[in-house]
Design an enzyme around this catalytic site. Structure first.
Site, PDB file in Angstrom:
ATOM      1  N   LYS A 114       0.817  -1.221   0.000  1.00  0.00           N
ATOM      2  CA  LYS A 114       0.000   0.000   0.000  1.00  0.00           C
ATOM      3  C   LYS A 114       0.852   1.272   0.000  1.00  0.00           C
ATOM      4  O   LYS A 114       0.408   2.320  -0.451  1.00  0.00           O
ATOM      5  CB  LYS A 114      -0.973  -0.026   1.161  1.00  0.00           C
TER       6      LYS A 114
HETATM    7  C1  LIG Z   1      -4.428  -4.567   1.033  1.00  0.00           C
HETATM    8  C2  LIG Z   1      -3.687  -5.861   0.884  1.00  0.00           C
HETATM    9  C3  LIG Z   1      -4.078  -6.855  -0.047  1.00  0.00           C
HETATM   10  C4  LIG Z   1      -5.318  -6.705  -0.917  1.00  0.00           C
HETATM   11  O1  LIG Z   1      -5.175  -5.726  -1.903  1.00  0.00           O
HETATM   12  P1  LIG Z   1      -6.471  -5.127  -2.664  1.00  0.00           P
HETATM   13  O2  LIG Z   1      -5.980  -4.001  -3.456  1.00  0.00           O
HETATM   14  O3  LIG Z   1      -7.416  -4.701  -1.559  1.00  0.00           O
HETATM   15  O4  LIG Z   1      -7.057  -6.234  -3.480  1.00  0.00           O
HETATM   16  C5  LIG Z   1      -3.295  -7.997  -0.178  1.00  0.00           C
HETATM   17  N1  LIG Z   1      -2.211  -8.187   0.599  1.00  0.00           N
HETATM   18  C6  LIG Z   1      -1.803  -7.274   1.512  1.00  0.00           C
HETATM   19  C7  LIG Z   1      -0.600  -7.560   2.343  1.00  0.00           C
HETATM   20  C8  LIG Z   1      -2.521  -6.080   1.691  1.00  0.00           C
HETATM   21  O5  LIG Z   1      -2.113  -5.180   2.611  1.00  0.00           O
END
Ligand SMILES: *Cc1c(COP(=O)(O)O)cnc(C)c1O
Length: 483
Positions: A114
């Site tokens: 993120k």
């Molecule tokens: C947020 C997250 C996801 C999922 O990603 P999306 O964009 O919501 O599909 C997968 N793995 C981790 C470690 C995350 O923090």
């Protein structure tokens, strides 16, 4: 570039407007009025660019309301080796000669992917707020990764405050330490006596008070923000070029998915002309996306029926960004995108009814979009962590393990499969230790953070107490700014 809503509203403004917008007034999500594309020669011309140069080339066609030099500066300030721990920003690593690759997206400040978009959001928020003379007070709820990514991105930003709610005592020790050890005047951690859903309900309740929301300039950084999706498209280009394939050759990508933001960014990259073959959607036990891509039925799950798993960032019963995908699918099935069709579907979704596309032209368009899906169990993830460690000497986290597990049966001979590494194993130490009997290596900057002093406020699950807290802190901040 003019932005529109997935549910039909036409004039949402430009990039800077939708940046601060949240949901469109009709409840839909912001989308560009058209998707700019690169021809094969233009794609080849992007090969060899540095990460910030590539980010500029990919994002610029969607952003015409920030001058060129300013956008370049924002991207140079965002994608720096000191912030992302590597000069490539998103390095690609081969898993032996298996044809599987890891695209490393988790070397940023919060150790989860993120950061790749949130760090840009921090820069561009500050820039746009400054230009408009506005402030933004982010009120969010987190069960882990989003909260720390948002806080690290907004550190020290003069026009942004962050109020982050988390369920008291329920995050991993490492995640708590990451957030609560921050000592910055614009970051407020609130540990709510309750579960994650209670935190989310509190955020909704504050947002439902329009007067309060306006007076205190309350906003969000959730995964439906268009700028996050757009910034994520860049690393698909980066990963593709790092494979060194001949011009036009395809690569497949596999993405551990929850809110469908990450894999949708891959679809965007492909729609722009990048030669991505299959997009593999990996789910855990919470498998609404797997169900859709294998049966044609999208049936969201209420929070009470979302399982708690060892890949908690994917424990989601409703994939917010999925609306963007089906909106684009109407373009393929009907010849032109249809907000009216999306609106009709989301009326059903909103009322908990399944949307079934099987047997319709929309389903043919879904199949033609080359999405495939799979899911893993806790045992599958543990086995995969063990196997990847034994075969390739590489420790991965349970979310990435979900991706590698799901990717394997979709391998095509001679076509590389890039698995997105969405978090580092240290964030999910207990599960990794359960798999391999030892703890993952810890980046030096996080040595001993559990021992640092923690700063957070414990609060009852009470919306009036929350509003009083937010109002009190913001009034203090405004006074400090004046005095
Ligand atoms: C947020 C997250 C996801 C999922 O990603 P999306 O964009 O919501 O599909 C997968 N793995 C981790 C470690 C995350 O923090």
């Amino acid at each position: 570039m003019k932005y529109v809503s997935t549910r039909g509203a036409q004039n949402l403004g430009g990039f800077c407007d939708v940046l601060l917008l949240g949901l469109a007034p009709d409840g839909g999500l912001a989308m560009p009025g058209r998707i700019p594309t690169f021809g094969p020669e233009q794609i080849e011309a992007l090969r060899g660019l540095s990460y910030p140069e590539l980010a500029y080339a990919v994002m610029r066609p969607f952003i015409d309301d920030i001058p060129e030099t300013d956008l370049k500066r924002l991207l140079n300030d965002t994608y720096r080796a000191e912030v992302f721990g590597h000069p490539d920003i998103a390095p690609l690593t081969a898993l032996g000669d298996s044809g599987l690759y890891l695209l490393e997206l988790s070397n940023g400040p919060s150790l989860a992917f993120k950061d790749m978009a949130m760090q840009f959001l921090g820069q561009v928020f500050e820039y746009v707020l400054e230009r408009r003379g506005e402030h933004l007070n982010i009120l969010g709820a987190t069960s882990g990764d989003t909260g720390s990514a948002a806080e690290y991105a907004m550190l020290g930003k003069a026009r942004v405050n962050v109020f982050m709610l988390s369920p008291h005592g329920r995050m991993s020790a490492f995640q708590q330490a990451q957030m609560f050890s921050l000592r910055e005047p614009n970051i407020f951690n609130i540990a709510v006596e309750g579960v994650f859903d209670d935190c989310q309900d509190l955020v909704k309740a504050v947002n439902a008070d329009a007067g309060f929301k306006e007076r205190y300039e309350i906003g969000a950084v959730n995964s439906i923000n268009w700028a996050r999706v757009l910034a994520q498209a860049v690393y698909y280009f980066k990963g593709y070029f790092a494979l060194g394939l001949p011009a036009g050759a395809e690569a497949d990508f596999c993405v551990p998915s929850g809110n469908f933001g990450n894999v949708f960014a891959g679809y965007l990259a492909r729609s722009m002309g990048l030669p991505i073959g299959q997009l593999v959607v990996a789910s855990n036990e919470n498998d609404v996306l797997h169900e859709f891509f294998t049966t044609g039925t999208y049936h969201v799950r209420p929070a009470a029926r979302v399982a708690v798993t060892s890949s908690p960032s994917m424990d989601i019963g409703k994939a917010s960004n999925f609306e963007r995908y089906l909106y684009l699918i109407t373009g393929a099935s009907l010849g032109t995108v249809s907000g009216a069709q999306t609106l009709a579907w989301w009326q059903d979704v909103g009322e908990g009814r399944p949307v079934n596309l099987a047997g319709t032209p929309h389903w043919d368009a879904v199949r033609a979009s080359r999405f495939v899906a799979g899911r893993s169990t806790h045992a599958d993830r543990l086995n995969t962590i063990r196997e990847v460690d034994a075969e390739f000497g590489r420790l991965i986290d349970p979310h990435t393990a979900d991706g590698v597990f799901v990717a394997r049966p979709h391998r095509r001979s001679g076509v590389p499969m890039v698995c997105l590494e969405t978090a580092l194993p240290i964030k999910f130490e207990d599960t990794v230790r359960e798999a391999v009997g030892r703890s993952p290596e810890r980046p030096t900057k996080f040595g001993g953070i559990e021992a640092l002093e923690r700063q957070f406020t414990v609060m009852d699950n009470d919306v009036e107490a929350l509003k009083a807290f937010v109002a009190g802190r913001l009034d203090d901040r405004r006074r400090d700014a004046q005095g």
